[in-house]
Design a protein around this motif. Structure first.
Motif, PDB file in Angstrom:
ATOM      1  N   LEU A 104      39.320  29.429  36.111  1.00 43.82           N
ATOM      2  CA  LEU A 104      39.852  30.036  37.330  1.00 43.82           C
ATOM      3  C   LEU A 104      40.502  31.386  37.019  1.00 43.82           C
ATOM      4  O   LEU A 104      40.421  32.328  37.808  1.00 43.82           O
ATOM      5  N   GLY A 105      41.153  31.474  35.865  1.00 42.18           N
ATOM      6  CA  GLY A 105      41.718  32.759  35.454  1.00 42.18           C
ATOM      7  C   GLY A 105      40.633  33.802  35.277  1.00 42.18           C
ATOM      8  O   GLY A 105      40.803  34.968  35.679  1.00 42.18           O
ATOM      9  N   THR A 106      39.501  33.417  34.688  1.00 44.88           N
ATOM     10  CA  THR A 106      38.369  34.329  34.537  1.00 44.88           C
ATOM     11  C   THR A 106      37.829  34.750  35.897  1.00 44.88           C
ATOM     12  O   THR A 106      37.472  35.919  36.115  1.00 44.88           O
ATOM     13  N   ILE A 107      37.777  33.816  36.833  1.00 40.02           N
ATOM     14  CA  ILE A 107      37.266  34.123  38.174  1.00 40.02           C
ATOM     15  C   ILE A 107      38.160  35.136  38.876  1.00 40.02           C
ATOM     16  O   ILE A 107      37.673  36.026  39.590  1.00 40.02           O
ATOM     17  N   ILE A 108      39.469  35.042  38.676  1.00 39.13           N
ATOM     18  CA  ILE A 108      40.386  36.022  39.278  1.00 39.13           C
ATOM     19  C   ILE A 108      40.114  37.414  38.709  1.00 39.13           C
ATOM     20  O   ILE A 108      40.141  38.419  39.432  1.00 39.13           O
ATOM     21  N   GLU A 109      39.833  37.502  37.411  1.00 38.73           N
ATOM     22  CA  GLU A 109      39.465  38.790  36.814  1.00 38.73           C
ATOM     23  C   GLU A 109      38.168  39.317  37.419  1.00 38.73           C
ATOM     24  O   GLU A 109      38.029  40.525  37.672  1.00 38.73           O
ATOM     25  N   ILE A 110      37.212  38.427  37.650  1.00 41.61           N
ATOM     26  CA  ILE A 110      35.931  38.831  38.246  1.00 41.61           C
ATOM     27  C   ILE A 110      36.133  39.330  39.671  1.00 41.61           C
ATOM     28  O   ILE A 110      35.565  40.350  40.075  1.00 41.61           O
ATOM     29  N   ILE A 111      36.958  38.623  40.446  1.00 39.46           N
ATOM     30  CA  ILE A 111      37.263  39.080  41.804  1.00 39.46           C
ATOM     31  C   ILE A 111      37.888  40.472  41.759  1.00 39.46           C
ATOM     32  O   ILE A 111      37.532  41.359  42.546  1.00 39.46           O
ATOM     33  N   SER A 112      38.814  40.687  40.838  1.00 37.58           N
ATOM     34  CA  SER A 112      39.475  41.988  40.715  1.00 37.58           C
ATOM     35  C   SER A 112      38.474  43.072  40.356  1.00 37.58           C
ATOM     36  O   SER A 112      38.505  44.185  40.910  1.00 37.58           O
ATOM     37  N   PHE A 113      37.554  42.775  39.429  1.00 44.17           N
ATOM     38  CA  PHE A 113      36.558  43.759  39.013  1.00 44.17           C
ATOM     39  C   PHE A 113      35.667  44.169  40.182  1.00 44.17           C
ATOM     40  O   PHE A 113      35.441  45.368  40.423  1.00 44.17           O
ATOM     41  N   TYR A 114      35.156  43.201  40.917  1.00 40.48           N
ATOM     42  CA  TYR A 114      34.228  43.536  42.001  1.00 40.48           C
ATOM     43  C   TYR A 114      34.947  44.162  43.193  1.00 40.48           C
ATOM     44  O   TYR A 114      34.325  44.915  43.952  1.00 40.48           O
ATOM     45  N   LEU A 115      36.227  43.895  43.356  1.00 39.20           N
ATOM     46  CA  LEU A 115      36.996  44.613  44.370  1.00 39.20           C
ATOM     47  C   LEU A 115      37.051  46.097  44.021  1.00 39.20           C
ATOM     48  O   LEU A 115      36.761  46.964  44.867  1.00 39.20           O
ATOM     49  N   ILE A 116      37.418  46.412  42.774  1.00 40.48           N
ATOM     50  CA  ILE A 116      37.501  47.807  42.339  1.00 40.48           C
ATOM     51  C   ILE A 116      36.122  48.464  42.374  1.00 40.48           C
ATOM     52  O   ILE A 116      35.973  49.630  42.781  1.00 40.48           O
ATOM     53  N   LYS A 117      35.095  47.734  41.975  1.00 35.71           N
ATOM     54  CA  LYS A 117      33.727  48.261  42.017  1.00 35.71           C
ATOM     55  C   LYS A 117      33.326  48.589  43.448  1.00 35.71           C
ATOM     56  O   LYS A 117      32.743  49.652  43.708  1.00 35.71           O
TER      57      LYS A 117
END
Length: 367
Positions: free
Chosen positions: A32-45
């Motif tokens: 879930l921690g990794t998924i939060i990082e992924i959400i953050s990345f695609y938001l910025i992208k």
């Protein structure tokens, strides 16, 4: 539509994807921690900063280059210096990129890295470094071209993600306060404009201008003014610090902050709270729905965590190509809803759209 709680979803994952592990719930929590990082990345992208992003690049403390910190993401000013057609190959390495295009002689090749291999791409792949800059390789949207961007070493923003799972029978994770202190320390030491607390509890600041120290009455107002006016001297070594935290019993909520949340809120320029509803919606839409058009994302996730896996290709750094395409599409299609997943904890009474605007101004500033 109602969504199950994160606890229930973590239990679902622990009994399915992570059932083979020694500690299924812990493994699900880390995922879930990794998924939060992924959400953050695609938001910025999706906001348009894919070609200025670096991932886990060491960030030096202000005026103290002997100490560096790895953070999830940094954003850098720069420009495109090369574009090449994507070669017809299942594996494209940084060495292959160098053989297809010549970079200025000041750049030194990095260790050979895979930009793409076996349908797994590497986001923000660094291919060369120089004294004050570095080169990252990125695919264009349809993967037909590779763009090489020269980015300044000095970032204009940094982003860290914080989440700690709760063990069974515990009311809070034992590491929450230590991770809050760690994030707070980094946020307070990397930028040239620094926070100080006044006797009345308000946050002021201090900066150096024309060789003199300048006392700032209200830190947040000053930062907004500096970004708005594009003050070159003050922005030269300024880094906008952004923290993204999630709930799950440790950080409480944006309305009922505990000590850890308060520590982070007083340290980052922007602290965003990813709500349980938002995280649950993402999990439901792309990972737990067996009939979803986003099923390849679920497959990439499950393949990354299966027993005897060879590699993880569902992270902010390495992502399955089809999963990347679908995640990009999901975020573009749902960006308004996704921005609503985040509560702004600090600065007080601000909206996430103001953060997006500030990043745009910083990216376009000449320093």
């Amino acid at each position: 539509m109602s969504y199950e709680s994160i606890d229930k979803m973590q239990n679902i994952l622990s009994k399915t994807v992570f059932a083979h592990t020694d500690s299924p719930k812990k493994a699900a929590g880390r995922a879930l921690g990794t998924i939060i990082e992924i959400i953050s990345f695609y938001l910025i992208k999706t906001w348009g900063y894919e070609f200025s992003i670096a991932i886990e690049r060491p960030l030096t403390e202000y005026a103290n280059p002997g100490i560096k910190h790895n953070v999830e993401f940094t954003l850098h000013r720069g420009e495109k210096i090369k574009s090449i057609d994507t070669p017809d190959s299942k594996s494209i390495t940084s060495n292959k990129i160098h053989s297809l295009c010549s970079l200025p002689p000041c750049f030194v090749r990095t260790a050979n890295k895979n930009l793409i291999r076996e349908n797994v791409l590497r986001n923000a792949c660094t291919v060369a470094i120089a004294g004050s800059s570095f080169c990252n390789a990125y695919f264009n949207e349809d993967k037909t071209q590779i763009h090489i961007y020269e980015l300044q070493n000095q970032p204009y923003a940094m982003i860290e993600c914080k989440r700690v799972g709760v063990e069974e029978g515990m009311k809070k994770g034992p590491q929450t306060i230590e991770k809050a202190k760690q994030g707070s320390y980094v946020a307070r030491t990397v930028s040239s404009i620094q926070r100080i607390r006044r006797i009345d509890g308000s946050i002021s600041g201090v900066a150096e201008k024309d060789g003199e120290l300048v006392l700032i009455d209200d830190y947040n107002t000053f930062i907004k003014d500096v970004i708005s006016t594009g003050n070159r001297e003050l922005l030269k070594n300024f880094i906008l610090t952004i923290g993204i935290v999630s709930n799950h019993g440790n950080w409480f909520t944006s309305e009922t902050q505990n000590k850890e949340m308060k520590i982070l809120a007083q340290s980052y320029d922007w602290l965003l709270f990813l709500t349980d509803d938002g995280l649950s919606m993402f999990l439901h839409d792309v990972l737990l729905d067996n009939k979803s058009v986003y099923l390849p994302i679920k497959h990439a996730f499950e393949e990354s965590y299966k027993k005897n896996k060879k590699a993880n290709h569902f992270t902010k750094t390495n992502m399955d190509v089809e999963a990347d395409r679908l995640l990009t599409s999901y975020f573009i299609k749902n960006i308004s809803k996704i921005q609503g997943w985040f509560n702004v904890i600090s600065p007080a009474n601000e909206h996430i759209s103001e953060l997006k605007s500030s990043l745009k101004k910083l990216a376009e500033s000449e320093v």
